[in-house]
Design a protein around this motif. Structure first.
Motif, mmCIF file in Angstrom:
data_model
loop_
_atom_site.group_PDB
_atom_site.id
_atom_site.type_symbol
_atom_site.label_atom_id
_atom_site.label_comp_id
_atom_site.label_asym_id
_atom_site.label_seq_id
_atom_site.Cartn_x
_atom_site.Cartn_y
_atom_site.Cartn_z
ATOM 1 N N CYS A 106 0.572 55.247 45.367
ATOM 2 C CA CYS A 106 0.269 53.907 45.882
ATOM 3 C C CYS A 106 -0.689 53.951 47.072
ATOM 4 C CB CYS A 106 1.561 53.202 46.294
ATOM 5 S SG CYS A 106 2.788 53.078 44.964
ATOM 6 N N TYR A 107 -1.266 52.797 47.373
ATOM 7 C CA TYR A 107 -2.122 52.677 48.541
ATOM 8 C C TYR A 107 -1.302 52.874 49.812
ATOM 9 C CZ TYR A 107 -5.825 50.708 45.586
ATOM 10 O OH TYR A 107 -6.792 50.534 44.632
ATOM 11 N N PRO A 108 -1.915 53.392 50.888
ATOM 12 C CA PRO A 108 -1.193 53.514 52.163
ATOM 13 C C PRO A 108 -0.598 52.172 52.579
ATOM 14 C CG PRO A 108 -3.281 54.681 52.275
ATOM 15 C CD PRO A 108 -3.290 53.923 50.978
ATOM 16 N N GLY A 109 0.634 52.221 53.055
ATOM 17 C CA GLY A 109 1.306 51.000 53.474
ATOM 18 C C GLY A 109 2.168 50.385 52.398
ATOM 19 N N THR A 110 2.188 50.983 51.201
ATOM 20 C CA THR A 110 3.072 50.530 50.131
ATOM 21 C C THR A 110 3.861 51.726 49.613
ATOM 22 O OG1 THR A 110 1.413 50.869 48.389
ATOM 23 C CG2 THR A 110 1.473 48.706 49.452
ATOM 24 N N ILE A 111 4.967 51.451 48.926
ATOM 25 C CA ILE A 111 5.799 52.517 48.383
ATOM 26 C C ILE A 111 6.078 52.252 46.909
ATOM 27 C CG2 ILE A 111 6.889 53.165 50.561
ATOM 28 C CD1 ILE A 111 9.255 51.425 49.814
ATOM 29 N N LEU A 112 6.450 53.302 46.218
ATOM 30 C CA LEU A 112 6.708 53.238 44.779
ATOM 31 C C LEU A 112 8.168 52.869 44.533
ATOM 32 C CD1 LEU A 112 5.232 53.891 42.044
ATOM 33 C CD2 LEU A 112 6.361 56.120 42.161
ATOM 34 N N ASP A 113 8.390 51.878 43.671
ATOM 35 C CA ASP A 113 9.756 51.461 43.359
ATOM 36 C C ASP A 113 9.842 51.097 41.880
ATOM 37 O OD1 ASP A 113 12.416 50.971 43.744
ATOM 38 O OD2 ASP A 113 12.150 49.303 45.136
ATOM 39 N N LEU A 114 11.057 50.816 41.432
ATOM 40 C CA LEU A 114 11.301 50.475 40.036
ATOM 41 C C LEU A 114 11.432 48.968 39.891
ATOM 42 C CD1 LEU A 114 11.827 51.792 37.244
ATOM 43 C CD2 LEU A 114 14.270 51.636 37.761
ATOM 44 N N GLY A 115 10.636 48.388 38.999
ATOM 45 C CA GLY A 115 10.677 46.951 38.788
ATOM 46 C C GLY A 115 11.788 46.535 37.845
ATOM 47 N N TYR B 271 6.189 50.433 40.097
ATOM 48 C CA TYR B 271 5.118 49.620 40.678
ATOM 49 C C TYR B 271 5.078 49.849 42.184
ATOM 50 C CZ TYR B 271 8.412 46.165 42.618
ATOM 51 O OH TYR B 271 9.401 45.542 43.346
ATOM 52 N N CYS B 272 3.953 49.502 42.800
ATOM 53 C CA CYS B 272 3.771 49.657 44.244
ATOM 54 C C CYS B 272 4.122 48.344 44.930
ATOM 55 C CB CYS B 272 2.329 50.045 44.558
ATOM 56 S SG CYS B 272 1.823 51.633 43.832
ATOM 57 N N THR B 273 4.871 48.429 46.009
ATOM 58 C CA THR B 273 5.357 47.209 46.636
ATOM 59 C C THR B 273 5.534 47.393 48.136
ATOM 60 O OG1 THR B 273 7.170 45.588 46.628
ATOM 61 C CG2 THR B 273 7.761 47.880 46.235
ATOM 62 N N CYS B 274 5.609 46.287 48.837
ATOM 63 C CA CYS B 274 5.983 46.255 50.253
ATOM 64 C C CYS B 274 6.383 44.828 50.586
ATOM 65 C CB CYS B 274 4.834 46.716 51.146
ATOM 66 S SG CYS B 274 5.293 46.725 52.911
#
Length: 236
Positions: free
Chosen positions: A35-44, A50-53
């Motif tokens: 993921c892009y810096p400032g986001t983390i990988l999680d399960l949808g 997906y990448c989320t914050c």
């Protein structure tokens, strides 16, 4: 008109890992991963990574509106980690604690270590785990105390390379040939003989010439995606 097809996501080694279709790799959940810096990988909710914050996430840092993995450096100063509770700190009981500097450093990073080392777990006991500086994978400690990538020149002389045990040995291959340690022989790039079916010999692209120097190591790589191997990327 763009056309697509439905595919079933591949399974990773365990439930702490999530499969990322764009690169076909597995990453640890709740890390930055791909993921892009400032986001983390999680399960949808659909079962896909997906990448989320989100502001209500325990990984959210209100100061800059970003999310960071726990026990990574995140937005913190050197020697501190981003801890649960969205705070920066360092505690002596953490396995990431380094006695000599009284600081905490992210595991599997350079941390407080010298060139060619990685800060990783070296001791696991009933009293807890402890990390120390150790040579990176596929590196050897030379007499000068630094760690160098195997089969590069390292601290050795002209026409020499560093081998296992940190010894300097003469480069066994002529120009245009790569060394295969398992066979103790030299082969030309592109040769199929030392590799499995569907693979060929190539340069070691994990070696970075600007940092490691020229590598004489030959590795087997896939000719197509059918022999691709799953990778687990430890990322924070």
């Amino acid at each position: 008109e763009r056309q697509g097809m439905c595919v079933r996501p591949q399974q990773c080694a365990d439930e702490s890992l999530l499969y990322w279709p764009p690169d076909g790799r597995c990453y640890y959940r709740l890390t930055q991963g791909p993921c892009y810096p400032g986001t983390i990988l999680d399960l949808g909710g659909d079962g896909l990574a997906y990448c989320t914050c989100l502001p209500d996430s325990p990984h959210y840092w209100e100061v800059d509106g970003s999310c960071y993995a726990h026990y990574s450096r995140g937005p913190c100063e050197r020697g501190q980690l981003f801890l649960p509770g969205a705070r920066c700190g360092c505690e002596p009981q953490l396995p990431q604690y380094h006695n000599d500097t009284s600081g905490c450093y992210e595991l599997d990073s350079l941390g407080p270590c010298a060139k060619g080392h990685v800060f990783g777990i070296t001791e696991v006991s009933g009293n807890g785990s402890r990390a120390e500086c150790k040579c990176k994978n596929f590196h050897a400690r030379a007499p000068d105390g630094a760690c160098y990538r195997l089969y590069t020149r390292g601290p050795c002389g002209q026409d020499e390379m560093i081998s296992r045990g940190g010894r300097c040995v003469k480069v066994p291959c002529g120009r245009g040939r790569l060394y295969v340690p398992e066979r103790r022989r030299c082969y030309r790039p592109g040769a199929a003989e030392p590799c499995r079916v569907g693979e060929h010999l190539a340069f070691d692209f994990d070696a970075r010439p600007a940092l490691d120097g020229l590598s004489h190591n030959g590795v087997c790589v896939c000719e197509n995606q059918h022999c691709a191997r799953k990778e687990v990327i430890v990322s924070s």
